[in-house]
Design a protein around this motif. Structure first.
Motif, PDB file in Angstrom:
ATOM      1  N   SER A 111       0.856  -1.186   0.000  1.00  0.00           N
ATOM      2  CA  SER A 111       0.000   0.000   0.000  1.00  0.00           C
ATOM      3  C   SER A 111       0.897   1.242   0.000  1.00  0.00           C
ATOM      4  CB  SER A 111      -0.934  -0.008   1.207  1.00  0.00           C
ATOM      5  OG  SER A 111      -0.160  -0.065   2.367  1.00  0.00           O
ATOM      6  N   TRP A 112       0.297   2.387  -0.316  1.00  0.00           N
ATOM      7  CA  TRP A 112       1.065   3.645  -0.354  1.00  0.00           C
ATOM      8  C   TRP A 112       0.450   4.606   0.655  1.00  0.00           C
ATOM      9  CZ3 TRP A 112       5.652   4.973  -2.089  1.00  0.00           C
ATOM     10  CH2 TRP A 112       5.990   6.323  -2.179  1.00  0.00           C
ATOM     11  N   PHE A 113       1.265   5.025   1.602  1.00  0.00           N
ATOM     12  CA  PHE A 113       0.843   5.936   2.673  1.00  0.00           C
ATOM     13  C   PHE A 113       0.363   7.251   2.037  1.00  0.00           C
ATOM     14  CE2 PHE A 113       2.547   9.082   5.941  1.00  0.00           C
ATOM     15  CZ  PHE A 113       1.512   8.888   6.843  1.00  0.00           C
ATOM     16  N   SER A 114      -0.929   7.557   2.243  1.00  0.00           N
ATOM     17  CA  SER A 114      -1.532   8.676   1.488  1.00  0.00           C
ATOM     18  C   SER A 114      -2.344   9.619   2.371  1.00  0.00           C
ATOM     19  CB  SER A 114      -2.456   8.118   0.398  1.00  0.00           C
ATOM     20  OG  SER A 114      -1.816   7.186  -0.417  1.00  0.00           O
ATOM     21  N   PRO A 115      -1.724  10.229   3.397  1.00  0.00           N
ATOM     22  CA  PRO A 115      -2.494  11.119   4.273  1.00  0.00           C
ATOM     23  C   PRO A 115      -2.968  12.368   3.534  1.00  0.00           C
ATOM     24  CG  PRO A 115      -0.154  11.373   4.692  1.00  0.00           C
ATOM     25  CD  PRO A 115      -0.289  10.242   3.709  1.00  0.00           C
ATOM     26  N   GLN A 116      -3.994  12.968   4.120  1.00  0.00           N
ATOM     27  CA  GLN A 116      -4.659  14.106   3.477  1.00  0.00           C
ATOM     28  C   GLN A 116      -3.841  15.398   3.555  1.00  0.00           C
ATOM     29  OE1 GLN A 116      -8.180  15.156   5.536  1.00  0.00           O
ATOM     30  NE2 GLN A 116      -8.650  16.838   4.149  1.00  0.00           N
ATOM     31  N   GLY A 117      -3.893  16.165   2.474  1.00  0.00           N
ATOM     32  CA  GLY A 117      -3.447  17.563   2.516  1.00  0.00           C
ATOM     33  C   GLY A 117      -1.949  17.793   2.525  1.00  0.00           C
ATOM     34  N   LYS A 118      -1.157  16.761   2.371  1.00  0.00           N
ATOM     35  CA  LYS A 118       0.287  16.910   2.566  1.00  0.00           C
ATOM     36  C   LYS A 118       1.106  16.675   1.305  1.00  0.00           C
ATOM     37  CE  LYS A 118       0.410  17.557   7.026  1.00  0.00           C
ATOM     38  NZ  LYS A 118       0.907  18.834   7.525  1.00  0.00           N
ATOM     39  N   ASN A 119       0.702  15.652   0.565  1.00  0.00           N
ATOM     40  CA  ASN A 119       1.586  15.148  -0.486  1.00  0.00           C
ATOM     41  C   ASN A 119       0.915  15.212  -1.839  1.00  0.00           C
ATOM     42  OD1 ASN A 119       3.461  14.513   1.515  1.00  0.00           O
ATOM     43  ND2 ASN A 119       2.490  12.521   1.883  1.00  0.00           N
ATOM     44  N   LEU A 120       1.579  14.679  -2.831  1.00  0.00           N
ATOM     45  CA  LEU A 120       0.981  14.570  -4.163  1.00  0.00           C
ATOM     46  C   LEU A 120       0.711  13.111  -4.475  1.00  0.00           C
ATOM     47  CD1 LEU A 120       3.142  17.119  -6.198  1.00  0.00           C
ATOM     48  CD2 LEU A 120       0.645  17.208  -5.920  1.00  0.00           C
ATOM     49  N   TYR A 121      -0.523  12.826  -4.881  1.00  0.00           N
ATOM     50  CA  TYR A 121      -0.922  11.501  -5.367  1.00  0.00           C
ATOM     51  C   TYR A 121      -1.621  11.732  -6.690  1.00  0.00           C
ATOM     52  CZ  TYR A 121      -0.867  11.465  -0.281  1.00  0.00           C
ATOM     53  OH  TYR A 121      -0.535  11.690   1.021  1.00  0.00           O
ATOM     54  N   PHE A 122      -1.012  11.324  -7.771  1.00  0.00           N
ATOM     55  CA  PHE A 122      -1.651  11.562  -9.063  1.00  0.00           C
ATOM     56  C   PHE A 122      -1.267  10.469 -10.056  1.00  0.00           C
ATOM     57  CE2 PHE A 122       2.036  13.222 -11.457  1.00  0.00           C
ATOM     58  CZ  PHE A 122       2.906  13.528 -10.426  1.00  0.00           C
ATOM     59  N   SER A 123      -2.113  10.332 -11.066  1.00  0.00           N
ATOM     60  CA  SER A 123      -1.887   9.338 -12.114  1.00  0.00           C
ATOM     61  C   SER A 123      -2.254   9.982 -13.438  1.00  0.00           C
ATOM     62  CB  SER A 123      -2.784   8.115 -11.905  1.00  0.00           C
ATOM     63  OG  SER A 123      -2.571   7.569 -10.618  1.00  0.00           O
ATOM     64  N   PHE A 124      -1.559   9.574 -14.485  1.00  0.00           N
ATOM     65  CA  PHE A 124      -1.923  10.121 -15.798  1.00  0.00           C
ATOM     66  C   PHE A 124      -2.008   9.008 -16.837  1.00  0.00           C
ATOM     67  CE2 PHE A 124       2.485  10.017 -17.166  1.00  0.00           C
ATOM     68  CZ  PHE A 124       3.201  10.294 -16.008  1.00  0.00           C
ATOM     69  N   VAL A 125      -2.764   9.341 -17.882  1.00  0.00           N
ATOM     70  CA  VAL A 125      -3.047   8.371 -18.939  1.00  0.00           C
ATOM     71  C   VAL A 125      -2.170   8.695 -20.144  1.00  0.00           C
ATOM     72  CG1 VAL A 125      -4.814   7.539 -20.551  1.00  0.00           C
ATOM     73  CG2 VAL A 125      -5.446   8.142 -18.181  1.00  0.00           C
TER      74      VAL A 125
END
Ligand code: BTN
Length: 261
Positions: free
Chosen positions: A67-81
């Motif tokens: 899993s990937w640690f993904s807390p709110q408001g802090k980091n960048l989580y994005f995916s592109f096509v």
């Protein structure tokens, strides 16, 4: 669901120099995984360059089922096509290029890349990349490249040995600025890659940034663990591992760890 406050098309678009990457943006407060959403949209004909962004992931995915640690408001989580005209076996190269692009966008001497596609800073992981694809045996329908960058997080749960831009520099960063810089560099590198369908134009950059080259490492793939000296990568993105018997083997996927500096 509400969009992320500090990154939406209004804040991101003026910072973009891209022609297609990020020009279509879905920005959500919460998603299970941006990779999952991007893949769903890609299967429904989302355009090349669509970026899916979340402020928080409830089931962020890492490589090899982690899993990937993904807390709110802090980091960048994005995916592109992306919709490259390439055989499916070339798609993992896109994650390698993305790591190089991120390292370039961050523009600091303490950044390095770790095969297959991590970005590290000062000996700790800063960013992870997860690529998935949909393909037939010969044709790639689409690739989804998912990126998690630790930006402003300063506390990690026990067991996660990682770093962030804030920890490394002692200041907070604008997530929109980091995202735009990364997307701008990725599009430029992707266009270069598309005209070669090979990592050949990136080999020098990889050599200068790779934290594994010349080191004794373990490479784990499935149940197998090999020990050897990391000797660079091929233009197809395979890791070259020189074994204790002097033979060099090529590794297509897996996790790597440094055993000896
Ligand atoms: C790794 O294990 O190093 C890869 C981590 C990739 C995490 C990113 S966060 C955005 C995107 N959505 C996901 O569910 N995973 C990727």
């Amino acid at each position: 669901m509400a969009a992320i406050q500090d990154i939406d098309a209004g804040t991101l678009t003026p910072l973009l120099k891209t022609s297609f990457l990020g020009r279509s943006l879905l920005s959500e407060a919460e998603l299970e995984s941006t990779n999952a959403t991007a893949a769903e949209l890609a299967a429904k004909n989302a355009p090349e360059g669509l970026v899916v962004l979340a402020d928080h992931q409830t089931a962020g995915r890492g490589r090899n089922g982690r899993s990937w640690f993904s807390p709110q408001g802090k980091n960048l989580y994005f995916s592109f096509v992306l919709r490259p005209s390439c055989p499916p076996c070339a798609v993992p190269q896109l994650a390698i290029i993305s790591a190089l692009s991120i390292a370039k966008a961050l523009d600091t001497p303490v950044v390095s890349v770790k095969w297959p596609n991590d970005v590290w800073m000062n000996g700790r992981k800063l960013c992870g990349i997860l690529s998935t694809m949909s393909c037939t045996s010969a044709k790639t329908e689409y690739a989804v490249i998912g990126i998690g960058i630790n930006v402003n997080i300063r506390d990690f749960p026990e067991g996660i040995q990682a770093t962030s831009l804030a920890l490394e520099s002692g200041r907070d960063f604008s997530r929109a600025e980091v995202l735009a810089a990364v997307l701008n560099t990725i599009e430029e590198d992707y266009m270069l890659w598309r005209s070669h369908l090979s990592l050949e134009p990136f080999m020098e950059r990889w050599r200068s940034l790779s934290m594994l080259d010349g080191k004794t490492i373990t490479a784990e793939h499935g149940h197998e663990t090999l020990v050897g000296t990391a000797s660079g990568i091929t233009a197809d993105g395979l890791l070259k591992l020189t074994l204790p018997n002097g033979h060099t083997t090529l590794i297509a996927a897996g996790d790597t760890h440094i055993v000896m500096q």
